[in-house]
Design an enzyme around this catalytic site. Structure first.
Site, PDB file in Angstrom:
ATOM      1  CG  ASP A 272      33.267  49.349  42.655  1.00 19.53           C
ATOM      2  OD1 ASP A 272      33.926  49.925  41.761  1.00 19.53           O
ATOM      3  OD2 ASP A 272      32.116  49.701  42.953  1.00 19.53           O
TER       4      ASP A 272
HETATM    5  C1  NOJ Z   1      33.164  52.673  41.125  1.00 18.96           C
HETATM    6  C2  NOJ Z   1      31.726  52.330  40.903  1.00 18.96           C
HETATM    7  O1  NOJ Z   1      31.124  51.888  42.095  1.00 18.96           O
HETATM    8  C3  NOJ Z   1      31.517  51.283  39.836  1.00 18.96           C
HETATM    9  O2  NOJ Z   1      30.147  51.147  39.602  1.00 18.96           O
HETATM   10  C4  NOJ Z   1      32.283  51.655  38.597  1.00 18.96           C
HETATM   11  O3  NOJ Z   1      32.024  50.710  37.586  1.00 18.96           O
HETATM   12  C5  NOJ Z   1      33.754  51.723  38.937  1.00 18.96           C
HETATM   13  N1  NOJ Z   1      33.951  52.745  39.921  1.00 18.96           N
HETATM   14  C6  NOJ Z   1      34.631  51.986  37.715  1.00 18.96           C
HETATM   15  O4  NOJ Z   1      34.497  53.278  37.305  1.00 18.96           O
END
Ligand code: NOJ
Length: 750
Positions: A272
């Protein structure tokens, strides 16, 4: 209709594909390999591509870019990657396409209330097509985390509290995004997230730690990920969260033992945002160097946003700590997905070849999705006639009250990077259309926003209600109250909305609550003031007609709760598939002091599991949802009362539409294993069917449960099926009462 193409060349078979992966790999420098493992954020305020960024692509130092949505820029980046880099490897262009791209569909939790995999698949297909027209070829969806704590802002993005429902709908989303052929220009790579257990964050607070026992992990949290893998999902995202002391981003057990060794996943895992770097913040590592080591060795193939791999992986390989074979594996996983995606053959996108995003066909689908996500929670008929649907011709005047009647942006909900609120149709607009020439509408907002605490607008709202035959109150949550890092400690209606409802109800005019929210709200204190409640989640750009048509009876509601609606926040976690306890409460085991519920305190006669200050049941159960017609279930029967372990079980039930209009019912099948070597949930959803019936029509439903429907994780943490008695219910919700007993015979199967 899509007019985009699929590359002419045949999809490579597995051997050919691996040969291409190996051939590329054999020509790559270590720097180029690490480049494939790096995902870089790519939006810039100015036009074009910064030269240092272009140069990094040219040198093969970037494998994927996220958040670039300008098609010309994306094509240019692809051109540099394909034509100017040494090996010509295309980029993956990632974006959070969560519930639509330009055409915004209901939030995923809303879509889950449709219990309709085909519709969910279609929504993802349209989102993919719109996103692909701008060059995006990878979405960070579906989110298949199980949501059992509605304080967590990200329940909005999940597919509910139940592993079976989330598995079916998550798989449908994967199929929708990836299409029949992933190489088609309008297909995009899906990403099941957040692996794993993110939904169990302590106290429903985003990014907080999770503690999930092995059995619960395997029975509740992992099945939707497995279903996504089985549906062909090519990528997974590691969760931000700490799982039992080992952050998911460094959790080898999750990403290697389970995902690769047990499930045979051969796509790639992305971290993530910054989560590799955050291993230092968790306190698992003391430096980015160690974070790169931990994440790489645990199974994160690509790093999102932070730079631990770019800056440290080469050094870790040179020191012999990360074997080059491991890097090769990581790169192979990425290349395999790139090859499967068709990006090598078709790296560019021409928007002119795609249907225009936001077109009428896409909006019609968003409308259908929103209508089917609407859950009719209550509909009082004590006056002899149900409150809903409204008979517009019999009404002189409708009061439209509340902060969400005309909020084109709020109705879209969270994660709408590419949506356009100016094309939303609001409930007020739709009401004005259908009421024209039939009945008057008087608008009195009452509150500026859902968070507004001022009572200044109340007198006007009350007067409007006094003059009206019915008061429609549009309440709920502004979009900003749910989503990532938007958690709430108190999930009742925010601001002064409860007081507004009470004030309007005091006029004696019938009250209909239309709730738009990113989560199930705790509404015990207001439900009693309303004759009807229609729960619409954040319904997306077509929220207006999708709300008004059920209100007026042009459509018949069919949504069912994908998540339990608590009475008060303090009941959380409250979900239908709980364990029973040795002292379960029963309706008979209480006496009330003071008053009748909900204002009473209760005493249990005999000590049972309950709170003194709230009834032990939820306000509305999982699976609940009413219709304007009446469905009756009868004749529940088994093909055989006794079945050998390993054989399928056939269940029949008759469903009759006893009302006077056509309707859709979601028939739900639950089981309970009465005695087992580990305690089992009081009920578990094992199948469901959406059935449309004409008035008076009767249909025999058939459910076929595979042998694994009776499996659970035993004391040894391995899956087993034990002989014994199983209760089995079919009905309208998780409180279904029609029951049969099944005997599973034979030896325990492990
Ligand atoms: C953080 C989030 O937890 C995730 O779900 C998302 O896809 C990413 N950022 C990218 O924006």
């Amino acid at each position: 209709m899509s007019i985009v193409t699929t590359p002419e060349v045949m999809a490579p078979d597995a051997t050919e594909l691996e040969a291409r992966v190996q051939e590329l790999l054999s020509r790559m420098t270590l720097g180029e390999k690490i480049g494939q493992l790096s995902q870089v954020n790519g939006p810039w305020a100015h036009e074009g591509i910064p030269e240092d960024f272009a140069e990094a692509i040219r040198r093969g130092w970037i494998g994927s870019v996220l958040n670039a949505v300008d098609v010309e820029r994306v094509n240019e980046m692809q051109r540099i990657a394909v034509e100017e880099s040494r090996l010509g490897i295309p980029l993956l262009i990632g974006r959070d396409v969560i519930h639509g791209f330009r055409t915004i569909f209901p939030i995923p939790l809303g879509q889950a209330a449709s219990w309709n995999p085909e519709l969910v698949r279609e929504g993802a297909r349209i989102a993919a097509r719109e996103a692909a027209s701008t060059g995006i070829n990878w979405t960070f969806a579906p989110m298949v985390d199980i949501g059992r704590d509605p304080r967590w802002g990200r329940v909005a993005e999940c597919l509910g509290e139940d592993p079976l429902l989330a598995s079916r709908l998550g798989a449908a989303m994967v199929e929708g995004f990836q299409g029949d052929d992933l190489r088609a220009d309008d297909a995009i790579v899906a990403c099941a997230k957040h692996f794993a257990g993110y939904g169990a964050s302590e106290s429903g607070k985003d990014y907080a730690a999770t503690f999930i026992p092995e059995r619960e992990l395997r029975e509740v949290h992992l099945p939707p990920f497995k279903a996504a893998v089985d549906a062909g999902c090519q990528t997974m995202m590691a969760s931000f969260s700490d799982l039992n002391g080992i952050p998911a981003t460094a959790n080898r057990y999750l990403m290697t033992t389970i995902l690769r060794d047990e499930w045979g996943f051969d796509g790639f895992v992305v971290s993530d945002w910054d989560s590799v770097h955050q291993l230092t913040v968790h306190g698992l590592t003391g430096s980015d160097h160690e974070s790169a080591y931990e994440a790489a060795m645990a199974g994160v193939d690509m790093e999102m946003a932070s730079r631990c791999y770019i800056e440290h992986l080469e050094w870790l390989v040179q020191d012999g700590r990360v074997p080059i074979e491991r890097v090769d594996e990581m790169v192979s996983n990425v290349l395999r997905v790139k090859l499967r995606s068709g990006a090598f053959e078709s790296p560019y996108r021409d928007p002119a070849l795609f249907p225009v995003p936001g077109n009428e066909e896409h909006r019609a689908s968003a409308y259908e999705s929103a209508v089917q996500s609407g859950v009719l929670l209550q509909n009082d008929a004590s006056s002899g006639r149900p409150t809903l649907p409204l008979d517009l011709d019999a009404l002189d005047r409708i009061a439209v009250i509340g902060p969400l009647a005309d909020e084109p942006g709020e109705q879209l909900g969270t994660w709408i990077f590419d949506g356009d609120a100016s094309v939303s149709t609001t409930p007020l607009t739709s009401l004005q259309e259908v009421c024209a020439g039939r009945c008057e509408i008087e608008v009195a907002r009452g509150l500026e926003t859902t968070r507004d605490r001022s009572h200044d607008g109340f007198p006007q709202a009350v007067e409007a209600a006094e003059r009206a035959d019915v008061a429609l109150l549009f309440v709920g949550e502004d979009a900003i109250l749910s989503g990532e890092a938007h958690c709430r400690a108190d999930i009742s209606l925010p601001g002064a909305q409860a007081a507004l409802i009470e004030a309007v109800a005091a006029t004696g005019t019938p009250v209909v609550l239309v709730v738009q929210a990113g989560r199930p709200l705790a509404m015990e204190s207001v439900a009693g003031f309303a004759q009807a409640i229609l729960y619409m989640w954040h319904p997306g750009c077509m929220g207006g007609p999708a709300i008004v048509d059920p209100l007026t009876g042009a459509r018949n509601p069919s949504g069912k709760l994908p998540i339990t609606l608590p009475r008060v926040t303090g009941q959380i976690p409250i979900y239908y598939a709980h364990r029973r306890s040795g002292r379960p409460p029963t309706p008979e085991s209480f006496i009330y002091i003071d008053d009748i519920p909900p204002h009473a305190e209760q005493l249990s006669v005999g000590n049972t599991s309950f709170h003194l200050d709230v009834w032990y049941r939820p306000l509305f159960s999982f699976g609940h949802g009413m219709s304007y017609t009446d469905f009756r279930y009868e004749g529940l029967r088994l093909e055989r009362d006794s079945v050998e372990i390993g054989e399928p079980v056939r269940v029949f039930c008759d469903l009759v539409n006893e009302g006077d209009r056509r309707g859709v019912e979601v028939a739900q099948l639950y089981i309970h294993d009465q005695v087992a070597s580990v305690t089992r949930p009081v009920r578990e959803l094992k199948d469901f069917q959406r059935v449309e019936l004409e008035p008076g029509e009767r249909r025999t439903l058939e459910f076929v449960l595979p042998p694994e429907a009776f499996a659970f994780v035993g004391r040894d943490q391995r899956t087993r099926i034990e002989p014994g008695r199983i209760s089995l219910w079919v009905g309208r919700d998780s409180d279904a009462t029609l029951r049969v007993e099944l005997e599973l015979t034979g030896e325990t199967r492990a």
